[in-house]
Motif scaffolding. Sequence first.
Motif, PDB file in Angstrom:
ATOM      1  N   ASP A  61      19.289  54.808  47.200  1.00 52.62           N
ATOM      2  CA  ASP A  61      19.012  56.282  47.273  1.00 52.62           C
ATOM      3  C   ASP A  61      20.112  56.881  46.452  1.00 52.62           C
ATOM      4  O   ASP A  61      21.128  56.196  46.430  1.00 52.62           O
ATOM      5  CB  ASP A  61      18.722  56.899  48.795  1.00 52.62           C
ATOM      6  CG  ASP A  61      19.968  56.666  49.540  1.00 52.62           C
ATOM      7  OD1 ASP A  61      20.999  56.779  49.304  1.00 52.62           O
ATOM      8  OD2 ASP A  61      19.633  56.362  50.920  1.00 52.62           O
ATOM      9  N   GLU A  62      20.226  58.281  46.408  1.00 55.76           N
ATOM     10  CA  GLU A  62      21.196  58.813  45.673  1.00 55.76           C
ATOM     11  C   GLU A  62      22.521  59.066  46.396  1.00 55.76           C
ATOM     12  O   GLU A  62      23.727  59.119  45.597  1.00 55.76           O
ATOM     13  CB  GLU A  62      20.745  60.603  45.561  1.00 55.76           C
ATOM     14  CG  GLU A  62      19.542  60.646  44.663  1.00 55.76           C
ATOM     15  CD  GLU A  62      19.124  62.075  44.517  1.00 55.76           C
ATOM     16  OE1 GLU A  62      19.790  62.875  45.247  1.00 55.76           O
ATOM     17  OE2 GLU A  62      18.194  62.322  43.741  1.00 55.76           O
ATOM     18  N   ARG A  63      22.882  58.641  47.614  1.00 52.74           N
ATOM     19  CA  ARG A  63      23.986  58.568  48.370  1.00 52.74           C
ATOM     20  C   ARG A  63      24.740  57.488  47.804  1.00 52.74           C
ATOM     21  O   ARG A  63      26.035  57.438  47.516  1.00 52.74           O
ATOM     22  CB  ARG A  63      23.696  58.160  49.927  1.00 52.74           C
ATOM     23  CG  ARG A  63      23.255  59.193  50.642  1.00 52.74           C
ATOM     24  CD  ARG A  63      22.843  58.757  51.998  1.00 52.74           C
ATOM     25  NE  ARG A  63      22.178  57.360  52.118  1.00 52.74           N
ATOM     26  CZ  ARG A  63      22.238  56.842  53.026  1.00 52.74           C
ATOM     27  NH1 ARG A  63      22.891  57.032  54.233  1.00 52.74           N
ATOM     28  NH2 ARG A  63      21.318  56.025  53.272  1.00 52.74           N
ATOM     29  N   TYR A  64      24.163  56.438  47.168  1.00 60.04           N
ATOM     30  CA  TYR A  64      24.801  55.126  46.528  1.00 60.04           C
ATOM     31  C   TYR A  64      24.736  55.101  45.007  1.00 60.04           C
ATOM     32  O   TYR A  64      25.199  54.166  44.581  1.00 60.04           O
ATOM     33  CB  TYR A  64      24.262  53.970  47.192  1.00 60.04           C
ATOM     34  CG  TYR A  64      24.490  53.777  48.907  1.00 60.04           C
ATOM     35  CD1 TYR A  64      25.625  53.873  49.264  1.00 60.04           C
ATOM     36  CD2 TYR A  64      23.278  54.025  49.729  1.00 60.04           C
ATOM     37  CE1 TYR A  64      25.809  53.719  50.868  1.00 60.04           C
ATOM     38  CE2 TYR A  64      23.325  53.928  50.904  1.00 60.04           C
ATOM     39  CZ  TYR A  64      24.851  53.838  51.717  1.00 60.04           C
ATOM     40  OH  TYR A  64      24.782  53.780  52.976  1.00 60.04           O
TER      41      TYR A  64
ATOM     42  N   ASN B  25      34.216  50.034  47.955  1.00 61.60           N
ATOM     43  CA  ASN B  25      32.904  50.016  47.436  1.00 61.60           C
ATOM     44  C   ASN B  25      31.800  49.064  48.169  1.00 61.60           C
ATOM     45  O   ASN B  25      31.994  48.096  48.100  1.00 61.60           O
ATOM     46  CB  ASN B  25      32.600  49.800  46.034  1.00 61.60           C
ATOM     47  CG  ASN B  25      31.265  49.995  45.343  1.00 61.60           C
ATOM     48  OD1 ASN B  25      30.361  50.309  46.239  1.00 61.60           O
ATOM     49  ND2 ASN B  25      31.130  49.820  44.232  1.00 61.60           N
ATOM     50  N   PRO B  26      31.135  49.661  49.024  1.00 62.27           N
ATOM     51  CA  PRO B  26      30.380  49.042  50.288  1.00 62.27           C
ATOM     52  C   PRO B  26      29.200  48.276  49.364  1.00 62.27           C
ATOM     53  O   PRO B  26      28.600  47.399  50.079  1.00 62.27           O
ATOM     54  CB  PRO B  26      29.947  49.914  51.172  1.00 62.27           C
ATOM     55  CG  PRO B  26      29.738  51.360  50.435  1.00 62.27           C
ATOM     56  CD  PRO B  26      31.003  51.145  49.368  1.00 62.27           C
ATOM     57  N   VAL B  27      28.906  48.541  48.053  1.00 60.28           N
ATOM     58  CA  VAL B  27      27.971  47.858  47.524  1.00 60.28           C
ATOM     59  C   VAL B  27      28.259  46.434  46.932  1.00 60.28           C
ATOM     60  O   VAL B  27      29.036  46.415  45.938  1.00 60.28           O
ATOM     61  CB  VAL B  27      27.355  48.779  46.262  1.00 60.28           C
ATOM     62  CG1 VAL B  27      26.315  47.962  45.593  1.00 60.28           C
ATOM     63  CG2 VAL B  27      26.762  50.145  46.717  1.00 60.28           C
TER      64      VAL B  27
ATOM     65  N   ARG C 162      26.391  52.098  40.486  1.00 60.41           N
ATOM     66  CA  ARG C 162      26.611  52.102  39.106  1.00 60.41           C
ATOM     67  C   ARG C 162      28.063  51.333  38.869  1.00 60.41           C
ATOM     68  O   ARG C 162      28.242  50.397  38.067  1.00 60.41           O
ATOM     69  CB  ARG C 162      26.882  53.340  38.353  1.00 60.41           C
ATOM     70  CG  ARG C 162      27.054  53.493  36.731  1.00 60.41           C
ATOM     71  CD  ARG C 162      27.461  54.878  36.334  1.00 60.41           C
ATOM     72  NE  ARG C 162      28.734  55.293  36.735  1.00 60.41           N
ATOM     73  CZ  ARG C 162      29.506  55.016  36.086  1.00 60.41           C
ATOM     74  NH1 ARG C 162      29.983  54.035  34.986  1.00 60.41           N
ATOM     75  NH2 ARG C 162      31.157  55.338  36.479  1.00 60.41           N
ATOM     76  N   LEU C 163      28.851  51.596  39.566  1.00 65.83           N
ATOM     77  CA  LEU C 163      30.159  50.861  39.473  1.00 65.83           C
ATOM     78  C   LEU C 163      30.055  49.237  39.945  1.00 65.83           C
ATOM     79  O   LEU C 163      30.774  48.660  39.496  1.00 65.83           O
ATOM     80  CB  LEU C 163      31.169  51.558  40.458  1.00 65.83           C
ATOM     81  CG  LEU C 163      31.734  52.921  40.312  1.00 65.83           C
ATOM     82  CD1 LEU C 163      32.440  53.503  41.537  1.00 65.83           C
ATOM     83  CD2 LEU C 163      32.429  53.050  38.850  1.00 65.83           C
TER      84      LEU C 163
ATOM     85  N   THR D  64      24.504  57.898  31.304  1.00 68.04           N
ATOM     86  CA  THR D  64      23.289  57.044  30.996  1.00 68.04           C
ATOM     87  C   THR D  64      22.712  56.142  32.085  1.00 68.04           C
ATOM     88  O   THR D  64      21.591  55.639  32.183  1.00 68.04           O
ATOM     89  CB  THR D  64      23.576  56.094  29.833  1.00 68.04           C
ATOM     90  OG1 THR D  64      24.698  55.309  30.096  1.00 68.04           O
ATOM     91  CG2 THR D  64      24.003  56.811  28.574  1.00 68.04           C
ATOM     92  N   TRP D  65      23.624  56.126  33.197  1.00 68.34           N
ATOM     93  CA  TRP D  65      23.065  55.316  34.279  1.00 68.34           C
ATOM     94  C   TRP D  65      21.474  55.905  34.970  1.00 68.34           C
ATOM     95  O   TRP D  65      20.825  54.985  35.193  1.00 68.34           O
ATOM     96  CB  TRP D  65      24.038  55.463  35.356  1.00 68.34           C
ATOM     97  CG  TRP D  65      23.716  54.637  36.750  1.00 68.34           C
ATOM     98  CD1 TRP D  65      23.562  55.346  37.929  1.00 68.34           C
ATOM     99  CD2 TRP D  65      23.493  53.455  37.011  1.00 68.34           C
ATOM    100  NE1 TRP D  65      23.204  54.467  38.900  1.00 68.34           N
ATOM    101  CE2 TRP D  65      23.167  53.097  38.175  1.00 68.34           C
ATOM    102  CE3 TRP D  65      23.503  52.054  36.212  1.00 68.34           C
ATOM    103  CZ2 TRP D  65      23.019  51.746  38.918  1.00 68.34           C
ATOM    104  CZ3 TRP D  65      23.553  50.934  36.764  1.00 68.34           C
ATOM    105  CH2 TRP D  65      22.903  51.033  38.102  1.00 68.34           C
TER     106      TRP D  65
END
Length: 325
Positions: free
Chosen positions: A175-178, A231-233, A183-184, A203-204
Amino acid sequence: MKIASWKPATLADAVSLAALFRRVEAAAPVGLEQHADDVTTRLAALGPELGSGTRVGRDDDGDVAAYGEVAEMGEVDDVLRIRLANVVRPDTANDVRAELYQWLLGQAEQVRQVRGSAQAAVLGTRCAENDRVGHELLARHGFELVRHERDLVLALPESLPTEVLPPGLVSSPVDERYEELARLAHNEAYADSPSAIRPDQRTWPAHAIAHPRFLPDLSCLVLVEADGAENPVAGFLFALADDDTEKPTAVLHCLGSRVPWRRRGLATAMITHALRRARSAGFQQVRLRVSDTNPAALALYRKLGFVGSGRGYAVLMRRLGPDAS
């Protein structure tokens, strides 16, 4: 067949370009968009570059017969990445392709010069495996082969295992929160692939959740549960619908894990998640694309049951700038 006129592309050309792309894909596939809404997204992502970075060629009947595109794909390690597209209808004369390459290279050099004469740049383009003339043209213009992209497919079985993540990690919807963190994470995950596209903030979105065929239910992020992570992702998977096959098909469009979390089962868990969701949604098969420079990923996909579809294309690159030699 010759080109009667050249003009910059506009969003109104999306339907005609989609028809051109379908015809080219049938003869020499390079992974082009084949639906008008997908082409519209591609053109819109060019932003201000749409007018100066594109060229549409029409024949004497006014039909679109050729398309050229120069697109900035972000900067990595102070090197500007530029994508080139040279799409020509199969019945078009070879000198049209050569002329279009000359224009593409000239436009790419202008893009580089805007950043300054000392700016280094890398040009990337695709060429179908069976396109001998295209490979010869690119070689004459200084492009070198860097990898082959292979298309793999899996017919979804009746029974699939449950995804299992390592302790301390949790699966999350996209979702938009992440969005920026994803992207990072994507760009970090692909940092060791010199020819990979690493999108910038502009462009992402078209690369992920803003793609017109994005499948949110099949897509996921893997997050670190512990507080304080910069970055939790830790991993990501973005899936798309593919309407160009007879069987309902989902595409695992973008998949990766950040370096600290590799070889811990994230990819297997994310793919299993997508496969289970795909089967529940009525898809009959799943496709993905893998580079021949990534043998570990290829081995994993084959272990999960994916097999070669016989389709693929070559990726070629060329440097521009003071150290281009």
